[in-house]
Design a protein around this motif. Structure first.
Motif, PDB file in Angstrom:
ATOM      1  N   ASP A  39       0.825  -1.219   0.000  1.00  0.00           N
ATOM      2  CA  ASP A  39       0.000   0.000   0.000  1.00  0.00           C
ATOM      3  C   ASP A  39       0.858   1.267   0.000  1.00  0.00           C
ATOM      4  OD1 ASP A  39      -2.350  -1.510   0.123  1.00  0.00           O
ATOM      5  OD2 ASP A  39      -2.284  -1.610   2.305  1.00  0.00           O
ATOM      6  N   ALA A  40       2.133   1.126  -0.320  1.00  0.00           N
ATOM      7  CA  ALA A  40       3.043   2.272  -0.283  1.00  0.00           C
ATOM      8  C   ALA A  40       2.551   3.412  -1.162  1.00  0.00           C
ATOM      9  CB  ALA A  40       4.445   1.843  -0.709  1.00  0.00           C
ATOM     10  N   TRP A  41       2.007   3.070  -2.325  1.00  0.00           N
ATOM     11  CA  TRP A  41       1.538   4.125  -3.235  1.00  0.00           C
ATOM     12  C   TRP A  41       0.320   4.844  -2.659  1.00  0.00           C
ATOM     13  CZ3 TRP A  41      -3.309   3.831  -5.645  1.00  0.00           C
ATOM     14  CH2 TRP A  41      -3.977   2.612  -5.508  1.00  0.00           C
ATOM     15  N   ILE A  42      -0.503   4.133  -1.874  1.00  0.00           N
ATOM     16  CA  ILE A  42      -1.636   4.786  -1.215  1.00  0.00           C
ATOM     17  C   ILE A  42      -1.117   5.735  -0.134  1.00  0.00           C
ATOM     18  CG2 ILE A  42      -3.754   4.425   0.101  1.00  0.00           C
ATOM     19  CD1 ILE A  42      -3.991   1.684  -1.169  1.00  0.00           C
ATOM     20  N   GLY A  43      -0.093   5.281   0.601  1.00  0.00           N
ATOM     21  CA  GLY A  43       0.534   6.159   1.593  1.00  0.00           C
ATOM     22  C   GLY A  43       1.128   7.396   0.951  1.00  0.00           C
ATOM     23  N   ALA A  44       1.686   7.234  -0.266  1.00  0.00           N
ATOM     24  CA  ALA A  44       2.229   8.387  -0.987  1.00  0.00           C
ATOM     25  C   ALA A  44       1.119   9.372  -1.352  1.00  0.00           C
ATOM     26  CB  ALA A  44       2.966   7.925  -2.239  1.00  0.00           C
ATOM     27  N   LEU A  45      -0.048   8.844  -1.761  1.00  0.00           N
ATOM     28  CA  LEU A  45      -1.195   9.710  -2.076  1.00  0.00           C
ATOM     29  C   LEU A  45      -1.663  10.473  -0.845  1.00  0.00           C
ATOM     30  CD1 LEU A  45      -3.421   7.537  -4.457  1.00  0.00           C
ATOM     31  CD2 LEU A  45      -2.369   9.746  -4.993  1.00  0.00           C
ATOM     32  N   LEU A  46      -1.720   9.789   0.302  1.00  0.00           N
ATOM     33  CA  LEU A  46      -2.090  10.472   1.542  1.00  0.00           C
ATOM     34  C   LEU A  46      -1.052  11.532   1.894  1.00  0.00           C
ATOM     35  CD1 LEU A  46      -3.326   7.483   3.740  1.00  0.00           C
ATOM     36  CD2 LEU A  46      -4.717   9.211   2.589  1.00  0.00           C
ATOM     37  N   GLY A 227       4.236  16.103  -6.178  1.00  0.00           N
ATOM     38  CA  GLY A 227       3.825  14.954  -5.392  1.00  0.00           C
ATOM     39  C   GLY A 227       3.355  13.797  -6.251  1.00  0.00           C
ATOM     40  N   LEU A 228       2.626  14.092  -7.315  1.00  0.00           N
ATOM     41  CA  LEU A 228       2.151  13.033  -8.198  1.00  0.00           C
ATOM     42  C   LEU A 228       3.320  12.295  -8.864  1.00  0.00           C
ATOM     43  CD1 LEU A 228      -0.948  14.721  -9.885  1.00  0.00           C
ATOM     44  CD2 LEU A 228      -0.920  12.994  -8.071  1.00  0.00           C
ATOM     45  N   CYS A 229       4.417  12.990  -9.071  1.00  0.00           N
ATOM     46  CA  CYS A 229       5.594  12.338  -9.671  1.00  0.00           C
ATOM     47  C   CYS A 229       6.123  11.235  -8.769  1.00  0.00           C
ATOM     48  CB  CYS A 229       6.693  13.375  -9.941  1.00  0.00           C
ATOM     49  SG  CYS A 229       6.365  14.467 -11.338  1.00  0.00           S
ATOM     50  N   PHE A 230       6.278  11.512  -7.460  1.00  0.00           N
ATOM     51  CA  PHE A 230       6.808  10.436  -6.622  1.00  0.00           C
ATOM     52  C   PHE A 230       5.739   9.406  -6.258  1.00  0.00           C
ATOM     53  CE2 PHE A 230       6.200  13.807  -3.284  1.00  0.00           C
ATOM     54  CZ  PHE A 230       5.279  13.146  -2.482  1.00  0.00           C
ATOM     55  N   VAL A 231       4.453   9.757  -6.392  1.00  0.00           N
ATOM     56  CA  VAL A 231       3.407   8.734  -6.250  1.00  0.00           C
ATOM     57  C   VAL A 231       3.534   7.715  -7.380  1.00  0.00           C
ATOM     58  CG1 VAL A 231       0.926   8.298  -6.396  1.00  0.00           C
ATOM     59  CG2 VAL A 231       1.763  10.180  -4.999  1.00  0.00           C
TER      60      VAL A 231
END
Length: 368
Positions: A39-46, A227-231
């Motif tokens: 879920d790392a990508w979800i954590g990145a979105l948060l 932020g979207l780039c590192f997501v």
């Protein structure tokens, strides 16, 4: 000292986006995978959502001192001695940020690209370029960011497009297995690396940015797109490399680029993709160092900051070699100590400024 220097709204948006990407794109996927697993990508979105919230706070704080830097406002708001104390804490945060980013650069080059080259040589050469940029001034740095920004975007698009065929959806499952605690920790790691360090940009925003109202929107958009780039990078790391490998690697996005192989012809292009990181880290380090130098010069009431750049650059190089005694210490510090430190400097401190400014404004109106 640089009172008439102004940069455009577009230049400021580019600076914010590059600063957001910075070291985040190379090192954050590993920490996110450790905290939130698949879920790392979800954590990145948060984390991006948290970044937007922090920028809203910074916009409100910046409205309190539209015609001065944070160092100048500290003394006006908190008084001479307490203001100097807060200014010293801000300067020290900028210095620590600069040294850690310089260490990241040296460690990356010596472990991944040129293992036989001593880290001292890499740090000295990179710091010389940073010192040169700071001596040339804010306008030059902003124009350079504008010039290099399209190349950063092109390299990023090439990376993402070439990795799309390598995605394995199974590696993203099961979704939300890490629970709320892991996602919260992942979001805090994102904010600690990308948005909380925005506090150093108060040395250029809003005093050196034209059209402050438009600059506030640019601040939000730059943070969002950066932020979207590192997501996207975090999503690709988990979907291509898998959670366990991403968690173990120090620089998973660099290893991710090694997976590019189109027809056994277009491959081994990871060093070109590393160009994204070289450029973004250069500008992030430059603005850390710029805030450190300008802040100290204003604290010392100097008319020109340039005499400080070379000696402070030498101190920067020396401290970058000892700030992390080893990689194990770096990992522990970044995961356990830096987040509370960044929350204090980049969260509680601006919140204190905003509350104090509003109290003093109400008190002044009541007296009037």
């Amino acid at each position: 000292m640089m009172r008439n220097v102004k940069i455009s709204v577009n230049q400021f948006a580019v600076i914010v986006m590059i600063f957001t990407i910075g070291t985040t794109i190379l090192v954050i996927p590993s920490g996110l995978a450790a905290a939130a697993k698949q879920d790392a990508w979800i954590g990145a979105l948060l984390g991006v959502s948290l970044n937007i919230g922090m920028v809203c706070l910074y916009n409100k704080v910046g409205s309190c001192f539209p015609n001065m830097t944070l160092i100048a406002y500290n003394e006006q708001l908190f008084g001479k001695w307490l203001g100097k104390l807060f200014s010293f804490g801000f300067i020290f945060f900028s210095f620590v940020g600069a040294t850690t980013v310089l260490f990241y650069m040296g460690n990356f080059v010596t472990t991944q690209v040129m293992p036989d080259t001593p880290i001292q040589a890499i740090n000295v050469l990179f710091a010389l370029v940073v010192v040169m940029g700071v001596r040339l001034g804010l306008e030059t740095i902003a124009r350079a960011a504008e010039i290099f920004f399209p190349w950063i975007i092109i390299l990023f698009i090439v990376l993402v497009a070439c990795l799309l065929p390598e995605i394995e959806v199974e590696k993203l499952q099961p979704v939300y297995s890490s629970g709320g605690g892991g996602l919260v920790r992942a979001a805090l790691e994102v904010a600690g690396t990308s948005s909380l360090p925005f506090i150093v940009l108060f040395m250029i925003y809003p005093v050196h940015v034209i059209q402050i109202r438009k600059a506030k929107k640019a601040y939000l958009l730059g943070t969002l797109f950066g932020g979207l780039c590192f997501v996207v990078i975090t999503f690709l790391c988990v979907a291509v490399l898998g959670t366990k490998l991403t968690e173990r690697l120090m620089y998973p996005s660099y290893v991710l680029a090694k997976e590019i192989n189109i027809g056994n012809f277009f491959e081994r292009v990871e060093i070109l993709i590393a160009g994204i990181w070289f450029l973004t880290v250069f500008f992030k380090l430059t603005f850390y160092f710029y805030s450190f130098v300008i802040g100290l010069a204003q604290l010392l009431r100097m008319d020109d900051y340039r005499p400080l750049t070379m000696p402070l650059g030498m101190i920067l190089v020396v401290y970058s070699l000892v700030v992390y005694p080893n990689v194990a210490y770096m990992s522990k510090f970044d995961s356990e100590s830096f987040i509370p430190y960044a929350l204090t400097a980049g969260g509680l401190y601006p919140l204190l400024i905003l509350i104090t400014a509003r109290i003093r404004k109400k008190t002044g109106q009541a007296k009037a």
